[in-house]
Design a protein around this motif. Structure first.
Motif, short mmCIF file in Angstrom:
data_model
loop_
_atom_site.label_atom_id
_atom_site.label_comp_id
_atom_site.label_asym_id
_atom_site.label_seq_id
_atom_site.Cartn_x
_atom_site.Cartn_y
_atom_site.Cartn_z
N SER A 46 0.84 -1.19 0.00
CA SER A 46 0.00 0.00 0.00
C SER A 46 0.88 1.26 0.00
O SER A 46 0.62 2.22 -0.73
N ARG A 47 1.91 1.23 0.80
CA ARG A 47 2.84 2.37 0.88
C ARG A 47 3.55 2.57 -0.47
O ARG A 47 3.70 3.69 -0.94
N LEU A 48 3.97 1.49 -1.09
CA LEU A 48 4.64 1.58 -2.39
C LEU A 48 3.69 2.12 -3.47
O LEU A 48 4.09 2.93 -4.30
N ARG A 49 2.46 1.69 -3.44
CA ARG A 49 1.47 2.22 -4.40
C ARG A 49 1.27 3.72 -4.18
O ARG A 49 1.14 4.49 -5.13
N PHE A 50 1.23 4.12 -2.92
CA PHE A 50 1.09 5.53 -2.58
C PHE A 50 2.27 6.32 -3.15
O PHE A 50 2.09 7.37 -3.77
N ILE A 51 3.48 5.79 -2.96
CA ILE A 51 4.69 6.46 -3.46
C ILE A 51 4.63 6.59 -4.98
O ILE A 51 4.88 7.68 -5.53
N LYS A 52 4.29 5.51 -5.66
CA LYS A 52 4.22 5.55 -7.12
C LYS A 52 3.19 6.56 -7.61
O LYS A 52 3.44 7.31 -8.55
N LYS A 56 3.74 10.02 -9.84
CA LYS A 56 3.02 10.33 -11.08
C LYS A 56 2.38 11.71 -11.02
O LYS A 56 2.18 12.36 -12.04
N MET A 57 2.05 12.15 -9.82
CA MET A 57 1.47 13.48 -9.64
C MET A 57 2.54 14.57 -9.63
O MET A 57 2.22 15.75 -9.54
N GLY A 58 3.80 14.16 -9.71
CA GLY A 58 4.89 15.12 -9.79
C GLY A 58 5.57 15.46 -8.48
O GLY A 58 6.42 16.35 -8.43
N PHE A 59 5.20 14.77 -7.41
CA PHE A 59 5.85 15.05 -6.13
C PHE A 59 7.25 14.46 -6.10
O PHE A 59 7.49 13.36 -6.61
N SER A 60 8.17 15.20 -5.51
CA SER A 60 9.55 14.72 -5.34
C SER A 60 9.58 13.70 -4.20
O SER A 60 8.63 13.59 -3.42
N GLU A 83 -1.89 22.62 1.16
CA GLU A 83 -0.92 23.61 0.68
C GLU A 83 0.11 22.97 -0.26
O GLU A 83 0.44 23.53 -1.30
N LEU A 84 0.61 21.81 0.11
CA LEU A 84 1.58 21.11 -0.73
C LEU A 84 0.95 20.75 -2.08
O LEU A 84 1.57 20.94 -3.13
N ALA A 85 -0.29 20.27 -2.06
CA ALA A 85 -0.98 19.93 -3.30
C ALA A 85 -1.23 21.18 -4.14
O ALA A 85 -1.09 21.15 -5.38
N HIS A 86 -1.57 22.28 -3.49
CA HIS A 86 -1.78 23.54 -4.21
C HIS A 86 -0.50 24.01 -4.89
O HIS A 86 -0.52 24.45 -6.04
N GLN A 87 0.61 23.92 -4.18
CA GLN A 87 1.91 24.28 -4.76
C GLN A 87 2.22 23.40 -5.98
O GLN A 87 2.69 23.89 -7.01
N LYS A 88 1.95 22.11 -5.86
CA LYS A 88 2.21 21.19 -6.96
C LYS A 88 1.32 21.52 -8.15
O LYS A 88 1.76 21.51 -9.30
N LEU A 89 0.05 21.84 -7.88
CA LEU A 89 -0.88 22.21 -8.94
C LEU A 89 -0.39 23.47 -9.67
O LEU A 89 -0.43 23.53 -10.90
N THR A 90 0.09 24.44 -8.92
CA THR A 90 0.61 25.67 -9.52
C THR A 90 1.82 25.36 -10.43
O THR A 90 1.91 25.86 -11.55
#
Length: 129
Positions: A46-52, A56-60, A83-90
């Motif tokens: 589950s953790r690995l799927r979350f990481i993947k 894919k969403m662009g998070f480092s 906030e982190l998701a908003h920054q990534k969206l921007t």
């Protein structure tokens, strides 16, 4: 418990990547048998799927480490996650704008190249820097 080879096959993650995630503490130390073979639990998968998915969403990897910490207490972390998701969206929106401009420029240059028998506008434009 699932052997590392099956995890590699199931999730399309290399064994080296799995070992690296463990080394940088993105994954906790996984269970090993007496021969040192790694075994992964459903929680690990589950953790690995979350990481993947986060990748894919662009998070480092650093951002993913934060998200994993937030995942442990999502109600209290909701503002930080938002906030982190908003920054990534921007960032993604800015990247899409850049890609759109690049697409338009390449389309124009491709059309010009086909119409110009003497030189190559694509190479000329790249040369300009």
């Amino acid at each position: 418990m699932i052997k590392i080879g099956k995890v590699v096959e199931t999730l399309s993650i290399s064994a080296d990547t799995l070992r690296y995630y463990e080394k940088i503490a993105l994954m906790p130390k996984v269970h090993r048998n007496n021969n040192g073979v790694r075994f992964y639990s459903d929680k690990d998968l589950s953790r690995l799927r979350f990481i993947k998915r986060a990748q894919k969403m662009g998070f480092s990897l650093e951002e993913i480490a934060n998200l994993l910490r937030f995942r442990e207490n999502p109600q209290n972390a909701k503002p930080q996650v938002r906030e982190l998701a908003h920054q990534k969206l921007t960032e993604i929106e800015e990247h899409l704008t850049e890609l759109s401009t690049l697409r338009d420029e390449l389309q124009l240059l491709t059309n010009l190249c086909g119409a110009n028998p003497d030189s190559c506008p694509i190479l000329d434009e790249i040369d300009k820097g």
